[in-house]
Design a protein around this motif. Structure first.
Motif, PDB file in Angstrom:
ATOM      1  N   LYS A  72      40.917  50.286  45.507  1.00  0.00           N
ATOM      2  CA  LYS A  72      42.033  50.291  47.201  1.00  0.00           C
ATOM      3  C   LYS A  72      41.689  50.868  48.290  1.00  0.00           C
ATOM      4  N   GLU A  73      41.755  51.843  47.544  1.00  0.00           N
ATOM      5  CA  GLU A  73      41.833  53.605  48.912  1.00  0.00           C
ATOM      6  C   GLU A  73      39.565  53.289  49.734  1.00  0.00           C
ATOM      7  N   VAL A  97      46.962  45.525  55.486  1.00  0.00           N
ATOM      8  CA  VAL A  97      46.307  45.605  53.448  1.00  0.00           C
ATOM      9  C   VAL A  97      47.948  45.752  53.497  1.00  0.00           C
ATOM     10  N   HIS A  98      48.072  45.368  52.699  1.00  0.00           N
ATOM     11  CA  HIS A  98      48.686  45.445  51.782  1.00  0.00           C
ATOM     12  C   HIS A  98      48.547  45.016  50.256  1.00  0.00           C
ATOM     13  N   TRP A  99      48.912  47.054  49.654  1.00  0.00           N
ATOM     14  CA  TRP A  99      48.467  46.932  48.183  1.00  0.00           C
ATOM     15  C   TRP A  99      48.224  46.092  47.078  1.00  0.00           C
ATOM     16  N   THR A 100      49.587  45.466  47.041  1.00  0.00           N
ATOM     17  CA  THR A 100      49.953  44.546  45.741  1.00  0.00           C
ATOM     18  C   THR A 100      49.111  43.116  46.034  1.00  0.00           C
ATOM     19  N   ASP A 101      47.877  42.956  47.204  1.00  0.00           N
ATOM     20  CA  ASP A 101      47.229  41.927  47.855  1.00  0.00           C
ATOM     21  C   ASP A 101      45.760  42.221  47.290  1.00  0.00           C
ATOM     22  N   ILE A 102      46.076  43.241  46.561  1.00  0.00           N
ATOM     23  CA  ILE A 102      44.195  43.457  46.882  1.00  0.00           C
ATOM     24  C   ILE A 102      44.582  43.814  45.079  1.00  0.00           C
ATOM     25  N   VAL A 143      42.207  44.465  41.067  1.00  0.00           N
ATOM     26  CA  VAL A 143      40.880  44.515  40.922  1.00  0.00           C
ATOM     27  C   VAL A 143      40.700  44.038  39.546  1.00  0.00           C
ATOM     28  N   ALA A 144      39.799  43.759  39.644  1.00  0.00           N
ATOM     29  CA  ALA A 144      39.443  41.917  38.163  1.00  0.00           C
ATOM     30  C   ALA A 144      38.097  42.572  37.875  1.00  0.00           C
ATOM     31  N   SER A 145      38.017  41.049  36.485  1.00  0.00           N
ATOM     32  CA  SER A 145      36.448  41.531  36.179  1.00  0.00           C
ATOM     33  C   SER A 145      35.656  40.192  36.109  1.00  0.00           C
ATOM     34  N   GLU A 146      34.539  40.551  36.743  1.00  0.00           N
ATOM     35  CA  GLU A 146      33.653  39.619  36.365  1.00  0.00           C
ATOM     36  C   GLU A 146      33.647  39.197  34.794  1.00  0.00           C
ATOM     37  N   PRO A 147      33.316  37.926  34.301  1.00  0.00           N
ATOM     38  CA  PRO A 147      32.870  37.923  32.883  1.00  0.00           C
ATOM     39  C   PRO A 147      31.539  38.680  32.721  1.00  0.00           C
ATOM     40  N   SER A 148      31.511  39.419  33.093  1.00  0.00           N
ATOM     41  CA  SER A 148      30.412  40.319  32.746  1.00  0.00           C
ATOM     42  C   SER A 148      30.844  41.574  32.588  1.00  0.00           C
ATOM     43  N   GLY A 149      31.994  41.573  33.247  1.00  0.00           N
ATOM     44  CA  GLY A 149      32.121  43.147  33.015  1.00  0.00           C
ATOM     45  C   GLY A 149      32.303  43.516  34.489  1.00  0.00           C
ATOM     46  N   ARG A 150      31.390  43.229  35.150  1.00  0.00           N
ATOM     47  CA  ARG A 150      31.831  43.704  36.665  1.00  0.00           C
ATOM     48  C   ARG A 150      32.846  43.645  38.019  1.00  0.00           C
ATOM     49  N   PRO A 151      32.956  44.972  38.092  1.00  0.00           N
ATOM     50  CA  PRO A 151      34.691  44.608  38.979  1.00  0.00           C
ATOM     51  C   PRO A 151      34.040  44.063  39.862  1.00  0.00           C
ATOM     52  N   ALA A 178      39.964  40.769  43.837  1.00  0.00           N
ATOM     53  CA  ALA A 178      40.321  38.879  44.427  1.00  0.00           C
ATOM     54  C   ALA A 178      41.248  39.137  45.272  1.00  0.00           C
ATOM     55  N   LEU A 179      40.998  39.160  46.421  1.00  0.00           N
ATOM     56  CA  LEU A 179      42.087  39.149  47.540  1.00  0.00           C
ATOM     57  C   LEU A 179      43.138  37.975  47.833  1.00  0.00           C
ATOM     58  N   THR A 180      44.549  38.501  48.102  1.00  0.00           N
ATOM     59  CA  THR A 180      45.363  37.245  48.657  1.00  0.00           C
ATOM     60  C   THR A 180      46.020  37.889  49.606  1.00  0.00           C
ATOM     61  N   GLY A 181      47.183  36.671  50.078  1.00  0.00           N
ATOM     62  CA  GLY A 181      47.935  36.638  51.648  1.00  0.00           C
ATOM     63  C   GLY A 181      47.783  37.356  52.135  1.00  0.00           C
ATOM     64  N   GLU A 182      48.208  38.429  52.714  1.00  0.00           N
ATOM     65  CA  GLU A 182      47.770  38.424  55.018  1.00  0.00           C
ATOM     66  C   GLU A 182      46.480  39.789  54.341  1.00  0.00           C
TER      67      GLU A 182
END
Length: 135
Positions: free
Chosen positions: A49-50, A62-67, A69-77, A80-84
């Motif tokens: 996030k930093e 930018v808002h911390w909880t709008d960011i 970090v998810a994983s694709e099916p392959s495991g690649r990070p 997943a951004l939302t909101g503002e």
């Protein structure tokens, strides 16, 4: 076209101690799906996030909880951004974010590259027409 690069390193034991000392940081820094992760994974996500904020050139919109970090099916990070935050990234013309994270020997690190479509080139420059003098 690359428009931003960000990197961050986090000391995992120090980060873990900070979270233990200040429990209210967990909901302020992490999306709900991230909060149950192990401290080393949280530290890597904090670094991500930093690094994202650095790649964006600042934290405006930018808002911390709008960011998340998810994983694709392959495991690649991936982010997943939302909101503002999603709107701020789109407003900056960013079309792709690339993320790499790692943790080892008490350190967590993340590297982010932000890409945008190059601006459209203006009309081809046409040399001025040569004038013939008929004197």
């Amino acid at each position: 076209m690359i428009v931003g690069i960000g990197v961050d390193v986090v000391d995992v034991p120090r980060f873990t101690a900070t979270l233990a000392r200040t429990p209210r940081l967990l909901p302020r820094l992490f999306a709900p799906a991230e909060r149950a992760l192990k401290p080393r994974s949280l530290a890597a996500r904090y670094a991500a996030k930093e690094a994202l904020i650095k790649a964006l050139g600042g934290s405006d919109g930018v808002h911390w909880t709008d960011i998340e970090v998810a994983s694709e099916p392959s495991g690649r990070p991936t982010f997943a951004l939302t909101g503002e935050t999603a709107m701020a990234v789109a407003a900056r013309g960013i079309t792709a974010l690339h993320l790499s994270m790692s943790h080892d020997a008490g350190l967590a690190t993340a590297y982010v590259v932000a890409e945008a479509v190059p601006p459209a080139e203006g009309p081809a420059s046409v040399p001025p027409t040569a004038r013939e003098d008929t004197a």
